[in-house]
Design an enzyme around this catalytic site. Sequence first.
Site, PDB file in Angstrom:
ATOM      1  N   ARG A 240      43.285 -53.212  20.640  1.00 29.48           N
ATOM      2  CA  ARG A 240      42.091 -53.956  21.040  1.00 29.48           C
ATOM      3  C   ARG A 240      42.189 -55.372  20.497  1.00 29.48           C
ATOM      4  O   ARG A 240      41.963 -55.627  19.305  1.00 29.48           O
ATOM      5  CB  ARG A 240      40.849 -53.246  20.492  1.00 29.48           C
TER       6      ARG A 240
ATOM      7  N   HIS B 186      35.114 -55.235  18.978  1.00 31.00           N
ATOM      8  CA  HIS B 186      34.650 -54.058  19.714  1.00 31.00           C
ATOM      9  C   HIS B 186      33.654 -54.481  20.788  1.00 31.00           C
ATOM     10  O   HIS B 186      33.701 -54.003  21.919  1.00 31.00           O
ATOM     11  CB  HIS B 186      33.989 -53.064  18.767  1.00 31.00           C
TER      12      HIS B 186
ATOM     13  N   TYR C 109      36.990 -56.057   8.863  1.00 33.00           N
ATOM     14  CA  TYR C 109      37.668 -54.784   8.584  1.00 33.00           C
ATOM     15  C   TYR C 109      39.154 -54.751   8.942  1.00 33.00           C
ATOM     16  O   TYR C 109      39.814 -53.751   8.681  1.00 33.00           O
ATOM     17  CB  TYR C 109      36.938 -53.633   9.298  1.00 33.00           C
TER      18      TYR C 109
END
Length: 414
Positions: free
Chosen positions: A306, A310, A319
């Site tokens: 990705r 998100h 993160y």
Amino acid sequence: MTKKPKLHIPKAAARPGDTPDFSYLNLSKAGTVERPSIEARAADIEYLALELVRVLDDDHVAQGPWNPQLDKDTLTEALRLMVLTRAYDDRMHRMQRQGKITFYMQALGEEAVSIGQGLVFELEDMMFPAYRNQGLYIMRDTGLVNMMCQCLSNSRDMCKGRQMPVFYQNKKNNMFTISGNLATQFPQAVGWAMGSAIKGEDHIAASWVGDGSTAEADFHYALTFAAVYNAPVVLNVTNNQWAISTFQGTAGGERRPFAARGLGLGIPGIRVDGNDLLAVYAVTRWAADRARSGGGPTLIELVTYRGGAHSTSDDPSRYRPKDEWKAFPLGDPIERLKKHLIKLGHWSEDQQTGLELEMKTTVTEAWKEAISHGTMTEPPFLDVKLMFEDVFAEMPDHLKKQQDKLLKMRGESS
């Protein structure tokens, strides 16, 4: 001394500030994985779930038995669709940042999943997508303007303002509505496929979930029903390494590949390079042919990354390493297909530049038309009466009363 049980907490290989680390990925060399017959038993092809089917090598040359031998026109059309998907994503992401729409989710880095697989399925096959399959909607003529209007919740919104942005639908071309409840589309796809088999049709279904959604109960229910009833369905796990901020190991990716989840039920699993359009196409063609010929379900794990957040509500810098996508060993799917076409003598960097400009222009023109049907702050707006419709065949009295009360408050008549 007797050992005691020890709780294992999955941890990401790298966090913010660390050097990206993808050593946990098991990468097979391009062209080395055997391609079995579509009639092979799941028990005899377990290796497909453990290795990684790859066609394009590091020099962008197609290798091995999975090479689908796609012609020039198909490859260039696939490249066009991937570039268009990325241009659409970029525009809509920027529009959210400017406050023009409320929410958006990009498919950045995952374009080969939708386009490579979408090339395989027939229009009569039913698609149950996830929220990063906008390429499938584009392929199936949903229309950029229609998709933009859905994100704007304006007077032309296909969902009449009742869905979050990016939760499109296209009933005419067999594209089911996207759901925000994770993994619900898997059992729905299996059920549709079972119905097709009951009716004696040769149409199949396909569905997609992310790696995190494999921990949902619906995922396991779907596999069980698909196996027991030999449903003609292709079930896809897009393993993009992150479920929002949760590393794929939290859903069990550390133990065995997600493609191996169905082996205990007798469902073949195939792990494929999700950024290699040729490999994605070839594996999906194998699974679709198997389903259409009575071989039942296949579980495909598409290993990808990705590239963006998100969603527009997420900050991935909290993160994971900031430059992790650039370090992903399977690269950028658009760049890889472009270089493959150049290697074949069918493409050039100048043509690529021209294509990217053309797709940006196409998206810009679509946006101009979309906002002519209204925005969140500018008319024309959706008719407020629509909120009472499409639930009951005949509107019950209590809803009629609510509708009348609302219209009176607005100085309108029913």
